[in-house]
Design a protein around this motif. Structure first.
Motif, short mmCIF file in Angstrom:
data_model
loop_
_atom_site.label_atom_id
_atom_site.label_comp_id
_atom_site.label_asym_id
_atom_site.label_seq_id
_atom_site.Cartn_x
_atom_site.Cartn_y
_atom_site.Cartn_z
N GLU A 18 -90.53 -70.46 19.39
CA GLU A 18 -89.46 -71.57 18.98
C GLU A 18 -88.46 -70.95 20.03
OE1 GLU A 18 -86.28 -72.66 15.48
OE2 GLU A 18 -87.24 -70.53 15.08
N ASP A 35 -88.78 -71.44 23.39
CA ASP A 35 -88.42 -72.91 23.31
C ASP A 35 -86.88 -73.36 23.85
OD1 ASP A 35 -91.48 -73.54 23.37
OD2 ASP A 35 -91.44 -73.69 21.60
N SER A 77 -85.41 -74.81 27.32
CA SER A 77 -84.57 -76.41 26.78
C SER A 77 -83.52 -76.11 27.24
CB SER A 77 -84.75 -76.55 25.59
OG SER A 77 -83.24 -75.29 24.55
N HIS A 98 -87.94 -81.51 21.56
CA HIS A 98 -88.44 -80.91 20.30
C HIS A 98 -87.50 -81.70 19.55
CE1 HIS A 98 -90.93 -77.17 21.67
NE2 HIS A 98 -90.63 -77.56 22.94
N PHE A 113 -86.16 -78.94 17.23
CA PHE A 113 -85.96 -77.80 16.27
C PHE A 113 -85.92 -78.07 14.82
CE2 PHE A 113 -84.83 -77.56 21.12
CZ PHE A 113 -86.24 -76.13 21.82
#
Length: 804
Positions: A143, A146, A150, A476, A478
């Protein structure tokens, strides 16, 4: 009262040395990378701190050194002026990918030979999988990786280079000299209990510190020996005397404390240089130079051992040497630090520990010498307080008028009380200095990263708020949101959704920072920097392990003005006046305001909603409330040094976003303030370009409504004035009066000025060679305008140009 006319011209020597460094093309030096790779390869079984001590030793003993003709202050970071060393232990994957394009960059280009490319390719191959970047990424969950990828949260620079953002204890260094630290290290080393795991670690720590200091001494002696050699080779009697003095200076400061101003300044520069060679971190700052060097200057002046003119020439020599230091960054990091800044901050002014005005004759001399040079280094900061003299402020105005963005002003009236509130001892709080851009710390007592941890893109978070948590750029979600914007019935619904998202992303910035900090502690402990920071020796810990007296850290939040303007536009035009429907706004944003209807929506957003920077409570207080959600959540977390020794170990907010507003905006679609997709967001705490329409005083009032006392990472404010605005003394006095009001009454944190016309900037874009040494203020630092990428240049040109 101190009186000082700032009329000196630079000497022929200084002009020549300045031109030599300015003319040097930024290159790449492979020496440090070669030495560190050799040591690491041959000592893989050694603890990392010993490997680093051995690698530093080899570098300082074998790297190329030189003394230029006419130099008075000596010492070089690499094999040539402006040649950036490579630090392979931090990150190497970018090297093979970017080497062939370094000289083709749109900004901050570097020139590298084919031979060096080949060598670096081999070096990078050996380091693959062993570097800080790899370790930091491995410590993150998927996570967090990512999120980092991002670009909502950006920590690229922290993983590809060292920490820094620090100033060491120059008072102590000048008092005891390099050799004075050996006794302290030996005392604590003798007390180590090697029967305990902690004792084993401390044993290696103290061994590394002693090795680092010995290497430092050897480095200085190399310059002594070179100066002796050159003095025998020259046919110029005057230069022979200068070289003999350089040799004498180096001989003294390698073994004992400096005896005079010249030696003290040379030692200060050597310390600054050695910290840049040891670590890849930037914002290594020089603290309150006018305070710790003043006793040497005053003594020599009274004894007739130095003239004001020669002291000025020594200072100017030092500023040129600071400019010769360079750093190369991966392009992804370079865009956040446009113009290749090192942020080597020198602080002058402020107060003594008993609250009296600290300005002295050397303060004026430093100010004047920096103004004479008009370079990007050092980054000069002035500490303002109510009792600062009108004379010194007018002297500052005369330097500001030169148009290179210095000095910047920080406000004692806010900083000192808030440091004390945080638990900093009063004597230390009064001795704070600017670090890097405008951020602050107590030199020699603070840990790394008083600012500059991860960057949080507020507008990406806000757009996710409008789309039930979905981030369109990464694809995504999140954090699942509290519904889509079209479902919100009231502004309060929107604000609750913002609270939900921003508190999540706040925590994630800390989680990413924690992974980065852990990797830095494990992989790249700094030796000499830890030696020169209290209380690392006494505790037997590096700075990262908790050796410093204080530990307060700030990340940077980008797009503050856009957030406030977007909230105000939605509240007023959608929920209150209903000029724009939720569906119309979403469609306009999705289409980047294209078409007749899209442009109509955009004009409503731009022209009929209040804008931050115009002293309008409607928008200013909305922004404050939204920002406080981040700040309140941040108070729940502690740094990795918590419970390990330092006072504080807390996070706080910061707005010193350097040039991050340009790359941050490049990954943000259209926003409800009328900003088009992928264009820059606002920088620092400054208003969005072109939206602050009521002059500088209105901007001051808007900025003062931010929770300034909670943003100890710095409330950075840039203002742009035309040169004609302060051409007359009366205009300068008017600007001084405005600054006094901002700081003394409104409790502003910082202000700095670009005094350059739009016409000059446009001309420099068309004919860069003619404007080679044009310096502009980017954010908390200045840079050569023509080295910037076109998008950063355009962002500076677009800023509002005020009149007084």
């Amino acid at each position: 009262m101190i009186t000082k006319e700032m009329t000196k011209e630079v000497t022929e020597r200084i002009a020549r040395l300045r031109e030599k460094v300015l003319s040097a093309k930024p290159g790449v030096c492979t020496e440090r990378a070669r030495f560190y790779t050799e040591v690491y390869r041959e000592n893989e079984d050694q603890p990392v701190i010993i490997k680093r001590a051995l690698a530093l030793k080899m570098t300082l003993e074998k790297m190329t050194i030189f003394i230029d003709e006419g130099e008075l202050i000596v010492g070089n970071q690499s094999s040539a002026h402006r040649a950036a060393p490579i630090f392979p232990e931090y990150a190497v994957d970018w090297l093979p990918e970017e080497m062939d394009e370094l000289d083709q960059r749109p900004g901050d280009a570097f020139y590298i030979t084919e031979e060096h490319k080949k060598e670096l390719s081999e070096i990078a191959a050996w380091w693959k999988g062993k570097v800080l970047w790899d370790r930091g990424r491995a410590l993150m969950s998927q996570e967090l990786r990512d999120l980092q990828d991002s670009a909502i949260i950006k920590a690229t620079g922290n993983l590809s280079s060292g920490d820094a953002h620090i100033a060491v204890d120059f008072y102590k260094i000048l008092e005891v000299g390099i050799s004075g630290y050996f006794k302290e290290i030996e005392l604590h080393h003798k007390q180590v209990d090697r029967s305990k795991m902690e004792g084993i670690r401390k044993d290696k720590f103290y061994t590394a510190l002693a090795m680092g200091l010995e290497s430092f001494q050897s480095f200085i002696r190399r310059y002594r020996d070179m100066a002796v050699y050159l003095s025998k080779e020259t046919n110029d009697p005057e230069r022979e005397k200068e070289l003999q003095k350089i040799a004498d200076n180096c001989g003294v400061i390698a073994e004992q404390p400096p005896q005079d101003f010249y030696q003290a300044l040379q030692l200060v520069y050597f310390v600054q240089l050695i910290l840049q060679i040891e670590s890849n971190g930037h914002s290594v700052s020089l603290g309150r130079l006018d305070q710790y060097l003043y006793p040497f200057y005053k003594k020599d002046l009274l004894a007739g051992l130095i003239s004001e003119d020669f002291a000025s020439e020594l200072l100017e020599s030092t500023w040129i040497k600071l400019l010769s230091v360079n750093k190369i960054r991966p392009w992804s990091h370079t865009r956040f630090s446009a113009g290749g800044p090192l942020y080597q901050n020198v602080t002058i002014g402020g107060q003594t520990t008993d609250g009296k005005d600290a300005v002295n004759e050397l303060s004026f001399l430093v100010l004047e010498s920096v103004g004479n040079m008009k370079l990007t280094q050092p980054n000069l900061s002035v500490r303002f307080h109510k009792g600062i003299s009108e004379e010194f402020m007018m002297a500052c105005m005369k330097v500001i008028e030169k148009g290179f963005g210095m000095p910047s002003f920080n406000n004692d009236e806010v900083v000192i009380p808030e440091l004390i509130n945080l638990g900093v001892e009063a004597e230390d709080a009064y001795n704070y200095s600017a670090i890097g851009c405008i951020e602050i710390a107590v030199p020699g007592k603070w840990g790394y990263r008083c600012t500059g941890m991860s960057f949080l893109n507020l507008m990406r978070v806000f757009l996710a708020t409008l789309h039930d948590g979905y981030d369109s750029q990464s694809g995504h979600t999140f954090l699942k949101g509290m519904g889509k914007f079209s479902d919100f019935k009231t502004y309060e619904d929107l604000f609750k959704a913002w609270q939900h998202q921003i508190r999540y992303y706040t925590r994630k910035t800390v989680e990413i920072d924690t992974a980065v900090d852990t990797a830095l502690e494990e992989q790249v402990p700094d030796i000499l920097c830890s030696t020169f920071v209290d209380s690392c020796i006494a505790r037997g810990k590096t700075i990262k392990e908790g050796g410093s007296k204080y530990d307060f850290v700030s990340g940077l939040q980008v797009g503050i003005a856009n957030l406030g303007n977007s909230l105000a536009a939605i509240k007023k035009l959608v929920f209150e006046e209903k000029r724009i429907s939720k569906e119309e706004l979403l469609e306009a944003l999705e289409n980047n305001f294209e078409g007749k209807e899209g442009e109509k929506i955009r004009q409503l957003l731009l022209n009929f909603a209040p804008k931050y920077g115009n002293d309008d409570d409607y928008v200013d207080l909305l922004l404050k409330d939204a920002y406080m959600e981040f700040i309140e959540e941040l108070k729940n977390y502690r740094t990795t040094r918590h419970g390990r020794g330092p006072i504080g170990c807390r996070y706080y907010a910061g707005t010193s976003s350097i040039s991050a507003n340009v790359p941050s905006g490049a990954v943000v679609p259209a926003t409800p303030d009328g900003r088009k997709a992928f264009t820059p967001v606002a920088e620092g705490s400054s208003p969005s370009s072109g939206t602050d329409l009521l002059g500088p005083t209105a901007v001051f009032k808007s900025v003062s409504k931010l929770p300034t006392e909670e943003i100890m990472g710095g409330v950075l404010l840039n203002q742009k004035l035309s040169p004609a605005t302060i051409a007359k003394d009366g205009d300068k006095q008017k600007l001084v009066s405005i600054i006094r009001t901002f700081f003394a009454e409104l409790k502003g944190w910082n202000v700095q000025y670009n005094i350059v016309s739009r016409e000059t900037l446009l001309a420099a874009q068309k004919d860069p060679e003619k404007y080679r040494d044009l310096v502009v203020r980017i954010a908390g630092y200045s840079a050569f305008f023509t080295t910037l990428s076109p998008d950063t240049q355009d962002d500076i040109i677009a800023r509002t140009e005020h009149t007084l």
